[in-house]
Scaffold this motif. Sequence first.
Motif, PDB file in Angstrom:
ATOM      1  N   SER A  26       0.869  -1.179   0.000  1.00  0.00           N
ATOM      2  CA  SER A  26       0.000   0.000   0.000  1.00  0.00           C
ATOM      3  C   SER A  26       0.900   1.221   0.000  1.00  0.00           C
ATOM      4  O   SER A  26       1.745   1.361   0.880  1.00  0.00           O
ATOM      5  CB  SER A  26      -0.888  -0.011   1.247  1.00  0.00           C
ATOM      6  N   SER A  27       0.737   2.071  -1.013  1.00  0.00           N
ATOM      7  CA  SER A  27       1.596   3.242  -1.083  1.00  0.00           C
ATOM      8  C   SER A  27       0.899   4.335  -1.877  1.00  0.00           C
ATOM      9  O   SER A  27       0.286   4.058  -2.905  1.00  0.00           O
ATOM     10  CB  SER A  27       2.924   2.890  -1.749  1.00  0.00           C
ATOM     11  N   SER A  28       1.007   5.545  -1.391  1.00  0.00           N
ATOM     12  CA  SER A  28       0.431   6.689  -2.087  1.00  0.00           C
ATOM     13  C   SER A  28       1.342   7.205  -3.194  1.00  0.00           C
ATOM     14  O   SER A  28       0.929   8.003  -4.021  1.00  0.00           O
ATOM     15  CB  SER A  28       0.160   7.821  -1.094  1.00  0.00           C
ATOM     16  N   TYR A  29       2.567   6.752  -3.171  1.00  0.00           N
ATOM     17  CA  TYR A  29       3.551   7.220  -4.130  1.00  0.00           C
ATOM     18  C   TYR A  29       4.107   6.040  -4.903  1.00  0.00           C
ATOM     19  O   TYR A  29       3.850   4.888  -4.586  1.00  0.00           O
ATOM     20  CB  TYR A  29       4.700   7.933  -3.395  1.00  0.00           C
ATOM     21  N   SER A  30       4.904   6.347  -5.912  1.00  0.00           N
ATOM     22  CA  SER A  30       5.550   5.283  -6.667  1.00  0.00           C
ATOM     23  C   SER A  30       6.564   4.583  -5.783  1.00  0.00           C
ATOM     24  O   SER A  30       7.505   5.207  -5.302  1.00  0.00           O
ATOM     25  CB  SER A  30       6.250   5.893  -7.886  1.00  0.00           C
ATOM     26  N   PRO A  31       6.381   3.297  -5.556  1.00  0.00           N
ATOM     27  CA  PRO A  31       7.270   2.619  -4.604  1.00  0.00           C
ATOM     28  C   PRO A  31       8.446   1.934  -5.281  1.00  0.00           C
ATOM     29  O   PRO A  31       8.415   1.619  -6.459  1.00  0.00           O
ATOM     30  CB  PRO A  31       6.355   1.567  -3.994  1.00  0.00           C
ATOM     31  N   SER A  32       9.493   1.704  -4.510  1.00  0.00           N
ATOM     32  CA  SER A  32      10.494   0.717  -4.858  1.00  0.00           C
ATOM     33  C   SER A  32      10.184  -0.499  -3.993  1.00  0.00           C
ATOM     34  O   SER A  32       9.860  -0.361  -2.819  1.00  0.00           O
ATOM     35  CB  SER A  32      11.904   1.236  -4.572  1.00  0.00           C
ATOM     36  N   LEU A  33      10.286  -1.652  -4.573  1.00  0.00           N
ATOM     37  CA  LEU A  33       9.944  -2.887  -3.863  1.00  0.00           C
ATOM     38  C   LEU A  33      11.112  -3.855  -3.900  1.00  0.00           C
ATOM     39  O   LEU A  33      11.825  -3.945  -4.904  1.00  0.00           O
ATOM     40  CB  LEU A  33       8.714  -3.534  -4.505  1.00  0.00           C
ATOM     41  N   PHE A  34      11.290  -4.563  -2.821  1.00  0.00           N
ATOM     42  CA  PHE A  34      12.411  -5.471  -2.667  1.00  0.00           C
ATOM     43  C   PHE A  34      11.929  -6.772  -2.029  1.00  0.00           C
ATOM     44  O   PHE A  34      10.922  -6.794  -1.328  1.00  0.00           O
ATOM     45  CB  PHE A  34      13.478  -4.877  -1.724  1.00  0.00           C
ATOM     46  N   LYS A  49      15.009  -6.508  -6.701  1.00  0.00           N
ATOM     47  CA  LYS A  49      14.413  -5.200  -6.448  1.00  0.00           C
ATOM     48  C   LYS A  49      13.673  -4.729  -7.700  1.00  0.00           C
ATOM     49  O   LYS A  49      14.102  -4.980  -8.827  1.00  0.00           O
ATOM     50  CB  LYS A  49      15.478  -4.192  -6.064  1.00  0.00           C
ATOM     51  N   TYR A  50      12.550  -4.052  -7.456  1.00  0.00           N
ATOM     52  CA  TYR A  50      11.780  -3.433  -8.525  1.00  0.00           C
ATOM     53  C   TYR A  50      11.940  -1.930  -8.400  1.00  0.00           C
ATOM     54  O   TYR A  50      11.694  -1.350  -7.344  1.00  0.00           O
ATOM     55  CB  TYR A  50      10.295  -3.789  -8.410  1.00  0.00           C
ATOM     56  N   THR A  51      12.332  -1.297  -9.529  1.00  0.00           N
ATOM     57  CA  THR A  51      12.543   0.145  -9.489  1.00  0.00           C
ATOM     58  C   THR A  51      11.903   0.832 -10.679  1.00  0.00           C
ATOM     59  O   THR A  51      12.356   1.864 -11.127  1.00  0.00           O
ATOM     60  CB  THR A  51      14.056   0.457  -9.477  1.00  0.00           C
ATOM     61  N   SER A  52      10.861   0.255 -11.226  1.00  0.00           N
ATOM     62  CA  SER A  52      10.042   0.787 -12.323  1.00  0.00           C
ATOM     63  C   SER A  52      10.636   0.593 -13.708  1.00  0.00           C
ATOM     64  O   SER A  52      10.053   1.012 -14.689  1.00  0.00           O
ATOM     65  CB  SER A  52       9.702   2.269 -12.113  1.00  0.00           C
ATOM     66  N   ALA A  53      11.791  -0.043 -13.806  1.00  0.00           N
ATOM     67  CA  ALA A  53      12.383  -0.263 -15.124  1.00  0.00           C
ATOM     68  C   ALA A  53      11.669  -1.387 -15.874  1.00  0.00           C
ATOM     69  O   ALA A  53      11.465  -1.305 -17.080  1.00  0.00           O
ATOM     70  CB  ALA A  53      13.862  -0.583 -14.988  1.00  0.00           C
ATOM     71  N   VAL A  92       9.632  -5.888   1.036  1.00  0.00           N
ATOM     72  CA  VAL A  92      10.041  -4.585   1.572  1.00  0.00           C
ATOM     73  C   VAL A  92       9.644  -3.491   0.596  1.00  0.00           C
ATOM     74  O   VAL A  92       9.763  -3.656  -0.617  1.00  0.00           O
ATOM     75  CB  VAL A  92      11.572  -4.562   1.787  1.00  0.00           C
ATOM     76  N   VAL A  93       9.181  -2.362   1.120  1.00  0.00           N
ATOM     77  CA  VAL A  93       8.795  -1.240   0.282  1.00  0.00           C
ATOM     78  C   VAL A  93       9.538   0.016   0.725  1.00  0.00           C
ATOM     79  O   VAL A  93       9.835   0.191   1.898  1.00  0.00           O
ATOM     80  CB  VAL A  93       7.265  -1.011   0.329  1.00  0.00           C
ATOM     81  N   ARG A  94       9.841   0.843  -0.245  1.00  0.00           N
ATOM     82  CA  ARG A  94      10.395   2.165   0.053  1.00  0.00           C
ATOM     83  C   ARG A  94       9.819   3.167  -0.932  1.00  0.00           C
ATOM     84  O   ARG A  94       9.750   2.907  -2.117  1.00  0.00           O
ATOM     85  CB  ARG A  94      11.910   2.182  -0.053  1.00  0.00           C
ATOM     86  N   LEU A  95       9.374   4.309  -0.401  1.00  0.00           N
ATOM     87  CA  LEU A  95       8.810   5.336  -1.251  1.00  0.00           C
ATOM     88  C   LEU A  95       9.901   6.093  -1.973  1.00  0.00           C
ATOM     89  O   LEU A  95      10.976   6.334  -1.414  1.00  0.00           O
ATOM     90  CB  LEU A  95       8.001   6.328  -0.416  1.00  0.00           C
ATOM     91  N   ASP A  96       9.630   6.497  -3.215  1.00  0.00           N
ATOM     92  CA  ASP A  96      10.581   7.318  -3.955  1.00  0.00           C
ATOM     93  C   ASP A  96      10.330   8.790  -3.678  1.00  0.00           C
ATOM     94  O   ASP A  96      10.105   9.582  -4.576  1.00  0.00           O
ATOM     95  CB  ASP A  96      10.463   7.022  -5.455  1.00  0.00           C
TER      96      ASP A  96
END
Lengths: 114, 117
Positions: A26-34, A49-53, A92-96
């Motif tokens: 769940s994220s309001s922004y474009s996330p990076s996922l691991f 890791k997923y970084t939108s590429a 794991v999630v991290r917001l950009d």
Amino acid sequence: AQSVTQLDSHVSVSEGTPVLLRCNYSSSYSPSLFWYVQHPNKGLQLLLKYTSAATLVKGINGFEAEFKKSETSFHLTKPSAHMSDAAEYFCVVRLDTGRRALTFGSGTRLQVQP
Amino acid sequence: GAGVSQTPSNKVTEKGKYVELRCDPISGHTALYWYRQSLGQGPEFLIYFQGTGAADDSGLPNDRFFAVRPEGSVSTLKIQRTERGDSAVYLCASSPRTSGGALDEQFFGPGTRLTVL
């Protein structure tokens, strides 16, 4: 706010069969996922890791994950389990947004039966 | 090369005591993170350093917890007046990049297991 939910606390498979570990975010922004793996008495290791590429991400040891925005999912798969895959897996999630902190799921323990 | 190292690997203390946990990041890594992992849970963020300064300390649970990184390399996490609820594995991670981009992987150490009796 961001959060990540791992749908199974424990998964058991037989050696040689496919692995599926489920994760929703769940994220309001474009996330990076691991996905990270934690073997007993060892440090956390990055699997992929997923970084939108690209939505299909390949990682180490034959693991891969697919980012599905419509389903807000990032499930981890492997075609054929090996005994050495037995470990704890964390989504794991991290917001950009510049914030560097990682938000971990509660983990899925993978058991591989001979 | 050497990975992230943490000392001690195990620490047992009594309620009310002061403890220090040390983290040696990978050489040249400018970013350093502390996380706490309670039994059966995923790690939770505590604090992040960029160089010598704490760029984000929003995860510190209360003012008993403090961390420093005076020379931009080694970091020490300090816990005052320890409580039984502080028992957990404390993880340190470092990463090489400062841009905030998504490619700066965090490399984790093996952790320090803290037990407060």
